[in-house]
Design a protein around this motif. Structure first.
Motif, PDB file in Angstrom:
ATOM      1  N   PRO A 213      -6.712  39.029 148.571  1.00 51.21           N
ATOM      2  CA  PRO A 213      -7.335  40.005 147.671  1.00 51.21           C
ATOM      3  C   PRO A 213      -6.298  40.964 147.083  1.00 51.21           C
ATOM      4  N   ALA A 214      -6.624  41.487 145.909  1.00 58.64           N
ATOM      5  CA  ALA A 214      -5.647  42.242 145.115  1.00 58.64           C
ATOM      6  C   ALA A 214      -4.938  43.346 145.892  1.00 58.64           C
ATOM      7  N   GLU A 215      -5.698  44.117 146.648  1.00 60.52           N
ATOM      8  CA  GLU A 215      -5.095  45.259 147.329  1.00 60.52           C
ATOM      9  C   GLU A 215      -4.059  44.780 148.353  1.00 60.52           C
ATOM     10  N   LYS A 216      -4.431  43.767 149.121  1.00 63.71           N
ATOM     11  CA  LYS A 216      -3.506  43.204 150.110  1.00 63.71           C
ATOM     12  C   LYS A 216      -2.288  42.587 149.419  1.00 63.71           C
ATOM     13  N   PHE A 217      -2.573  41.853 148.357  1.00 60.06           N
ATOM     14  CA  PHE A 217      -1.498  41.171 147.654  1.00 60.06           C
ATOM     15  C   PHE A 217      -0.457  42.174 147.162  1.00 60.06           C
ATOM     16  N   ALA A 218      -0.939  43.304 146.666  1.00 59.00           N
ATOM     17  CA  ALA A 218      -0.026  44.326 146.168  1.00 59.00           C
ATOM     18  C   ALA A 218       0.862  44.837 147.299  1.00 59.00           C
ATOM     19  N   ARG A 219       0.255  45.037 148.466  1.00 54.29           N
ATOM     20  CA  ARG A 219       1.064  45.542 149.583  1.00 54.29           C
ATOM     21  C   ARG A 219       2.097  44.517 150.039  1.00 54.29           C
ATOM     22  N   ILE A 220       1.668  43.240 150.054  1.00 55.71           N
ATOM     23  CA  ILE A 220       2.625  42.191 150.445  1.00 55.71           C
ATOM     24  C   ILE A 220       3.774  42.123 149.438  1.00 55.71           C
ATOM     25  N   THR A 221       3.405  42.186 148.143  1.00 63.10           N
ATOM     26  CA  THR A 221       4.431  42.130 147.100  1.00 63.10           C
ATOM     27  C   THR A 221       5.462  43.233 147.303  1.00 63.10           C
ATOM     28  N   ALA A 222       4.964  44.424 147.529  1.00 57.73           N
ATOM     29  CA  ALA A 222       5.866  45.565 147.704  1.00 57.73           C
ATOM     30  C   ALA A 222       6.786  45.334 148.901  1.00 57.73           C
ATOM     31  N   ALA A 223       6.213  44.790 149.990  1.00 56.52           N
ATOM     32  CA  ALA A 223       7.016  44.577 151.190  1.00 56.52           C
ATOM     33  C   ALA A 223       8.108  43.539 150.946  1.00 56.52           C
ATOM     34  N   PHE A 224       7.769  42.458 150.236  1.00 59.16           N
ATOM     35  CA  PHE A 224       8.798  41.458 149.929  1.00 59.16           C
ATOM     36  C   PHE A 224       9.898  42.076 149.081  1.00 59.16           C
ATOM     37  N   GLN A 225       9.483  42.890 148.114  1.00 56.48           N
ATOM     38  CA  GLN A 225      10.489  43.509 147.251  1.00 56.48           C
ATOM     39  C   GLN A 225      11.423  44.390 148.067  1.00 56.48           C
ATOM     40  N   GLN A 226      10.810  45.151 148.968  1.00 56.16           N
ATOM     41  CA  GLN A 226      11.612  46.057 149.784  1.00 56.16           C
ATOM     42  C   GLN A 226      12.572  45.270 150.679  1.00 56.16           C
ATOM     43  N   SER A 227      12.095  44.113 151.183  1.00 55.55           N
ATOM     44  CA  SER A 227      12.943  43.329 152.091  1.00 55.55           C
ATOM     45  C   SER A 227      14.076  42.656 151.328  1.00 55.55           C
ATOM     46  N   GLY A 228      13.881  42.456 150.039  1.00 53.30           N
ATOM     47  CA  GLY A 228      14.932  41.886 149.219  1.00 53.30           C
ATOM     48  C   GLY A 228      15.182  40.412 149.480  1.00 53.30           C
ATOM     49  N   GLY A 229      14.283  39.751 150.180  1.00 53.33           N
ATOM     50  CA  GLY A 229      14.496  38.327 150.438  1.00 53.33           C
ATOM     51  C   GLY A 229      13.183  37.591 150.488  1.00 53.33           C
ATOM     52  N   THR A 230      13.229  36.363 151.001  1.00 55.80           N
ATOM     53  CA  THR A 230      11.999  35.591 151.094  1.00 55.80           C
ATOM     54  C   THR A 230      11.597  35.360 152.547  1.00 55.80           C
ATOM     55  N   ALA A 231      12.392  35.907 153.478  1.00 54.03           N
ATOM     56  CA  ALA A 231      12.085  35.691 154.887  1.00 54.03           C
ATOM     57  C   ALA A 231      10.787  36.402 155.262  1.00 54.03           C
ATOM     58  N   LEU A 232      10.031  35.774 156.163  1.00 59.85           N
ATOM     59  CA  LEU A 232       8.729  36.323 156.510  1.00 59.85           C
ATOM     60  C   LEU A 232       8.816  37.442 157.546  1.00 59.85           C
ATOM     61  N   ILE A 233       9.730  37.256 158.495  1.00 65.94           N
ATOM     62  CA  ILE A 233       9.764  38.171 159.629  1.00 65.94           C
ATOM     63  C   ILE A 233       9.893  39.642 159.217  1.00 65.94           C
ATOM     64  N   PRO A 234      10.893  39.957 158.370  1.00 63.34           N
ATOM     65  CA  PRO A 234      11.029  41.378 158.023  1.00 63.34           C
ATOM     66  C   PRO A 234       9.760  41.928 157.356  1.00 63.34           C
ATOM     67  N   VAL A 235       9.125  41.095 156.537  1.00 60.92           N
ATOM     68  CA  VAL A 235       7.923  41.540 155.838  1.00 60.92           C
ATOM     69  C   VAL A 235       6.787  41.747 156.832  1.00 60.92           C
ATOM     70  N   LYS A 236       6.687  40.818 157.748  1.00 59.70           N
ATOM     71  CA  LYS A 236       5.640  40.921 158.767  1.00 59.70           C
ATOM     72  C   LYS A 236       5.834  42.193 159.584  1.00 59.70           C
ATOM     73  N   GLU A 237       7.105  42.481 159.849  1.00 56.76           N
ATOM     74  CA  GLU A 237       7.381  43.672 160.634  1.00 56.76           C
ATOM     75  C   GLU A 237       6.983  44.938 159.891  1.00 56.76           C
ATOM     76  N   MET A 238       7.197  44.936 158.601  1.00 60.73           N
ATOM     77  CA  MET A 238       6.826  46.102 157.804  1.00 60.73           C
ATOM     78  C   MET A 238       5.314  46.273 157.763  1.00 60.73           C
ATOM     79  N   LEU A 239       4.608  45.150 157.653  1.00 58.77           N
ATOM     80  CA  LEU A 239       3.163  45.237 157.409  1.00 58.77           C
ATOM     81  C   LEU A 239       2.324  45.293 158.673  1.00 58.77           C
ATOM     82  N   GLY A 240       2.856  44.731 159.742  1.00 58.53           N
ATOM     83  CA  GLY A 240       2.137  44.835 161.016  1.00 58.53           C
ATOM     84  C   GLY A 240       0.995  43.843 161.184  1.00 58.53           C
TER      85      GLY A 240
END
Ligand code: ADP
Ligand code: ZN
Length: 709
Positions: free
Chosen positions: A667-694
C-alpha cells in the motif's frame, strides 16, 4: 561400462570425456587428463579399476583426503584402502597382505612411500594394472605447487614399464602440461582437456560497501548451506568467524597459523556439516573435497585470476547450482599494490603487478565474467549470455557516453600519454595531488572538468574504452594509457559512443535454480537422517548420499526399490544399505501430506540441459502471476516457499519479462516508507533497510517493493 557405472556409482551417464579416457586406459595407453575441479576425474580410474584384474595404485599428495576417498569407495561396495604415515606398521602390513592376496581393487598411497625400499619390494610382488597420479602438476617445478616427492614417481615407470599411467590435474598451463608428460614419460599417451566452464557456478562482484551487512544477508539466505569465506589475513579470519558466531552462525576460522590439531578439527567439523561456515585464508582448500559447498565468498581481492578460479572451483562440485561472490573496492587493489611494490625481485614484482591488474580487470568488467575467466584459460566461450553472472543477469542500461569518453581521452592526450589511469582520472577530477601541481597539470583545460561521475565510475568507463580498443595500456608495473588509432579517429571524427551505465550491473547473480521444485521440509528430514547415519559410522554425510540424491528423493518421493534405485548416486550397495531407511521417511511424509510418488526419468538430463529446462519453473510462476494470485497462494499451489516464488519473480523481471505485478505492490503509505529507507541506505541490500524499518515490515514486502524501485 554403463552397467558398472550404475551398479557401483549409481550414475546413468558419463560426464564429458570420462568414457573416452576410460577406453584409452583399457587400451593400455597412458592418459593426461585436465579437467576442472568437480569434473569427475576420479571415476576415470575407479571404473577401469573394477574391470581390470589386479590392483589400481593411486598416488595422492593429500593424506587428509585419502580416508574420505576410501570411505566413499567402500560405501559403494568397492574394496579400497590407503597407506600413509597416519597408519601403524601393523596396519600397513595387514593392508599389504590383503593387496597381495588380490582382495583390494584400489590402493591409495602418498608419493613419499615410493622412496621406501620396503614399499618398493611390496610393489614388485603385487600385480598393478593401472597407476593413477592425482594432482600431477605437483611434479612440475613450473607449477605453483611443486613437491619434490613427486620426482619419485619416475621409479614407478621403471618398476611397471607395461602398466598404463593416468595423470590427473585441474590446473596446468601449457608449460606444466609438457613437463608432466616429459617427467612421467607419457609421450605415447593421449592428453584430454575438458572445458573449464563450470556451468553450475554463478559469478558476482559486489561493490565493497557495507560488505558485512551484505554478507549477513547472503548467509541468511543460505542458512544451512556450507560456505567458505576467503579473507586476506589470519586475523581477519578469526575476527570474521567470531563476529558471525555472535550473529548466530556456526563459523570457524582456518589458516596456516593455527595449531595443526585445531586446523584438523575445524576442517573436520566443516566436512561433517557441524559447522556451516569456514572463514579462511587461501591455505584452506587443497585438503578438502567437500562436494556440497554452495557458496564461496571472497571478502578481499584475490591476487590472481588463476587463484580466484581455483578457490571458486571449490563450490558446487556435485553439480548443484552454487554461488561465487567477490567483494571489490579499488582501495583493496591499492592496498595490494602497496605490498607488491615491496617485492625486490624485478621479474617477480612485474609479474605480480600484471596478475593483480588482470584481477582488477575482472572486477571492473562490463561484459560476461564467465567469458573472461574462460578466455583467461585460452578457451573460446561463445554464448551470447552465460545466464550465470551478474553482468549477464542484469539488464544493461546504456547511456550516451560520448562526452565523458572524449574528456577521458583528451586528458590522456593532454598529459602526454605518459601516465596511468589513476593519475589521468585525478586530473579530470581536479585532485589536489601535489604531483599534478608539480607538473602544472592543474593548468590544463581538462583539469577538474568532471563532476558528474565518481572515480570508480570513471574507472569502469575507462575500462570500457580499453576493452573497445579506443585506449591501450602498456607497461607492467606502471601501466601507461595511450590512444589507439581508432581512439584517435574517434576523437577526430567526433564519433558517438554508448556504454553500459556504471553501477547498473551490481546485482547478485542467483544460482540457477535447477530441480528447485523439491520439497524443502522432506529434504530437511532426509538430511537429518543422513547426518545421524553418517555420525554412527564416523563418515562425512556426503559419503552416505550427496545433496543431489536427497533433492531427487524429495522431488520424486520414490517408495519402491525399483524407483529408489533410479536416484542419482544410488548404486547397489547404497540401495541395500540405506534404501529402506530413507524410503520409510519418504513414505511417512508422503502419506501425512498426501503427496503422490512421481516417475523418475531414467535418463537424467546433463548439466547444460538442466539449466535450460528451468525456464519452465519460472513460466509456471508466471502463469500464476497472470491469475493475480497472492504470494501465499502461489507458494501453496506450487509447493514452494514464498522466498522461492519471489526469486522466480525477480528472475523473470531481470530477464525482461513483461509482468503485471502491480497488484502485489505494498500500500502507498508503506511503499513510501520503504522507498525512503532504500534511498537512505544507498543500496539494494535488504538487511540495512529492514533494520531501519523494523518488525512492521516483512522481508517479502521489502523484496517486492525493491522490484518496483
Ligand atoms: P574431480 O576429482 O575432478 O574434482 P570428482 O571425481 O571428485 O571430481 O567428482 C566430482 C563429483 O561428481 C563427485 O561427487 C562424483 O561422484 C560426481 N560424478 C562423477 N562422475 C559422475 C557421473 N558420470 N555422473 C554423475 N556424477 C558424477
Ligand atoms: Zn555471464
Amino acid at each position: 561400462m554403463l552397467k558398472l557405472l550404475k551398479t557401483h556409482f549409481g550414475f546413468d551417464q558419463f560426464r564429458p570425456l570420462q568414457e573416452e579416457i576410460i577406453r584409452c586406459l583399457l587400451g593400455k595407453r597412458d592418459v593426461l587428463a585436465l579437467m576442472p575441479t568437480g569434473g569427475g576425474k576420479s571415476l576415470c580410474y575407479q571404473l577401469p579399476a573394477l574391470m581390470l584384474p589386479g590392483l589400481t595404485l593411486v598416488i595422492s599428495p593429500l593424506i587428509s583426503l585419502m580416508k574420505d576417498q576410501v570411505d566413499a569407495l567402500k560405501a559403494n561396495g568397492i574394496s579400497a584402502a590407503f597407506i600413509n604415515s597416519s597408519l601403524s606398521r601393523g596396519e600397513i602390513a595387514a593392508i599389504q597382505k590383503d593387496a597381495l592376496q588380490g582382495k583390494t581393487k584400489i590402493l591409495y598411497a602418498a608419493p613419499e612411500r615410493l622412496s621406501l625400499s620396503e614399499f618398493q619390494a611390496f610393489l614388485q610382488k603385487v600385480k598393478v594394472s593401472l597407476i593413477a597420479i592425482d594432482e600431477s602438476h605437483c611434479i612440475s617445478e613450473w607449477g605453483h605447487d611443486f613437491r619434490p616427492d613427486y620426482l619419485n614417481l619416475k621409479t614407478l615407470r621403471e618398476i611397471f614399464p607395461e602398466t598404463p599411467v593416468m595423470a590427473l590435474t585441474a590446473t596446468a598451463t601449457e608449460q606444466v602440461r609438457e613437463d608432466i608428460v616429459q617427467q612421467l614419460g607419457l609421450d605415447r599417451g593421449k592428453t584430454f582437456i575438458s572445458s573449464f566452464n563450470r556451468p553450475n557456478l554463478s559469478y558476482t562482484v559486489l561493490p565493497k560497501k557495507d560488505s558485512y551487512g551484505q554478507l549477513l544477508e547472503i548467509l541468511r539466505e543460505h542458512r544451512d548451506d556450507s560456505a567458505i569465506i576467503y579473507c586476506l589475513s589470519r586475523k581477519d579470519t578469526e575476527n570474521l568467524a567470531a563476529d558471525l558466531r555472535t550473529e548466530g552462525f556456526k563459523a570457524l576460522p582456518y589458516h596456516a597459523g593455527l595449531e595443526s590439531e585445531e586446523r584438523r578439527i575445524n576442517q573436520e567439523k566443516f566436512i561433517r556439516d557441524e559447522v556451516q561456515i569456514i572463514a579462511a585464508t587461501i591455505a584452506f582448500g587443497m585438503g578438502i573435497d567437500k562436494p556440497d559447498v554452495r557458496l564461496v565468498i571472497h571478502y578481499h581481492l584475490p591476487k590472481s585470476v588463476e587463484g580466484y578460479y581455483q578457490e571458486t572451483g571449490r563450490a558446487g562440485r556435485d553439480g548443484i547450482p552454487s554461488r561465487c561472490i567477490l567483494f571489490y573496492s579499488s582501495a583493496d587493489a591499492g592496498k595490494q599494490q602497496f605490498f607488491i611494490k615491496q617485492i625486490e625481485d624485478d621479474l617477480e614484482r612485474k609479474n605480480a603487478f600484471r596478475k593483480l591488474d588482470q584481477m582488477v580487470e575482472y572486477c571492473e568488467l562490463a561484459t560476461c565474467r564467465r567469458h573472461y575467466l574462460l578466455s583467461y584459460f585460452g578457451e573460446d566461450y561463445r554464448e551470447e549470455s552465460c545466464g550465470g553472472c551478474d553482468i549477464c543477469l542484469s539488464p544493461l542500461v546504456e547511456f550516451d557516453a560520448t562526452i565523458i569518453s572524449q574528456k577521458i581521452m583528451s586528458a590522456v592526450i593532454r598529459t602526454g600519454q605518459r601516465f596511468g589511469m589513476n593519475y589521468v582520472l585525478d586530473v579530470l577530477l581536479g585532485s589536489k595531488n601535489k604531483y599534478i601541481f608539480e607538473r602544472s597539470h592543474h593548468q590544463l583545460s581538462v583539469y577538474g572538468i568532471v563532476d558528474d561521475f565518481s572515480k570508480d565510475d570513471l574507472r569502469r568507463i575507462t575500462g570500457q574504452l580499453l576493452s573497445r580498443n579506443l585506449l591501450e595500456k602498456s607497461g607492467d608495473e606502471f601501466p601507461v594509457l595511450a590512444l589507439t588509432e581508432s581512439g584517435m579517429s574517434f576523437l577526430k571524427e567526433r564519433q558517438e559512443i554508448r556504454l553500459p551505465r556504471p553501477g547498473s550491473t551490481a546485482r547478485l547473480a542467483a544460482p540457477e535454480a535447477a530441480d528447485d521444485e523439491y520439497d524443502r521440509a522432506l529434504f530437511e528430514k532426509l538430511r537429518l537422517r543422513r547426518k545421524q547415519l553418517a555420525d554412527a559410522q564416523g563418515l562425512p554425510p556426503f559419503v552416505v548420499f550427496g545433496d543431489l540424491a536427497l533433492r531427487q528423493m524429495a522431488l520424486y518421493l520414490p517408495q519402491s526399490e525399483e524407483n529408489f534405485a533410479r536416484i542419482s548416486g544410488v548404486g547397489e550397495q547404497k540401495l541395500k544399505q540405506y534404501g529402506k531407511v530413507f524410503m520409510e521417511i519418504i513414505e511417512t511424509y508422503a502419506q501425512e501430506n498426501n503427496l503422490p510418488e512421481k516417475t523418475i526419468p531414467v535418463k537424467r538430463s546433463d548439466r547444460s540441459r538442466r539449466v535450460k529446462r528451468e525456464g519452465s519453473t519460472y513460466q509456471e510462476t508466471k502463469i500464476l502471476l497472470l491469475r493475480k494470485m497472492s504470494l501465499e497462494d502461489m507458494a501453496a499451489a506450487r509447493g514452494l516457499v514464498i522466498g522461492t516464488i519471489l526469486t522466480h519473480i525477480e528472475k523473470l523481471a531481470a530477464a525482461g519479462e513483461d509482468l503485471d505485478i502491480g497488484y502485489l505492490r505494498p500500500p502507498a503509505e508503506k511503499f513510501a516508507r520503504i522507498t525512503a529507507a532504500f534511498q537512505q541506505s544507498g543500496g539494494t541490500a535488504l538487511i540495512p533497510v529492514k533494520e531501519m524499518l523494523g518488525e512492521e515490515f516483512s522481508f517479502e514486502e521489502l523484496r517486492i517493493a525493491r522490484l518496483f524501485l
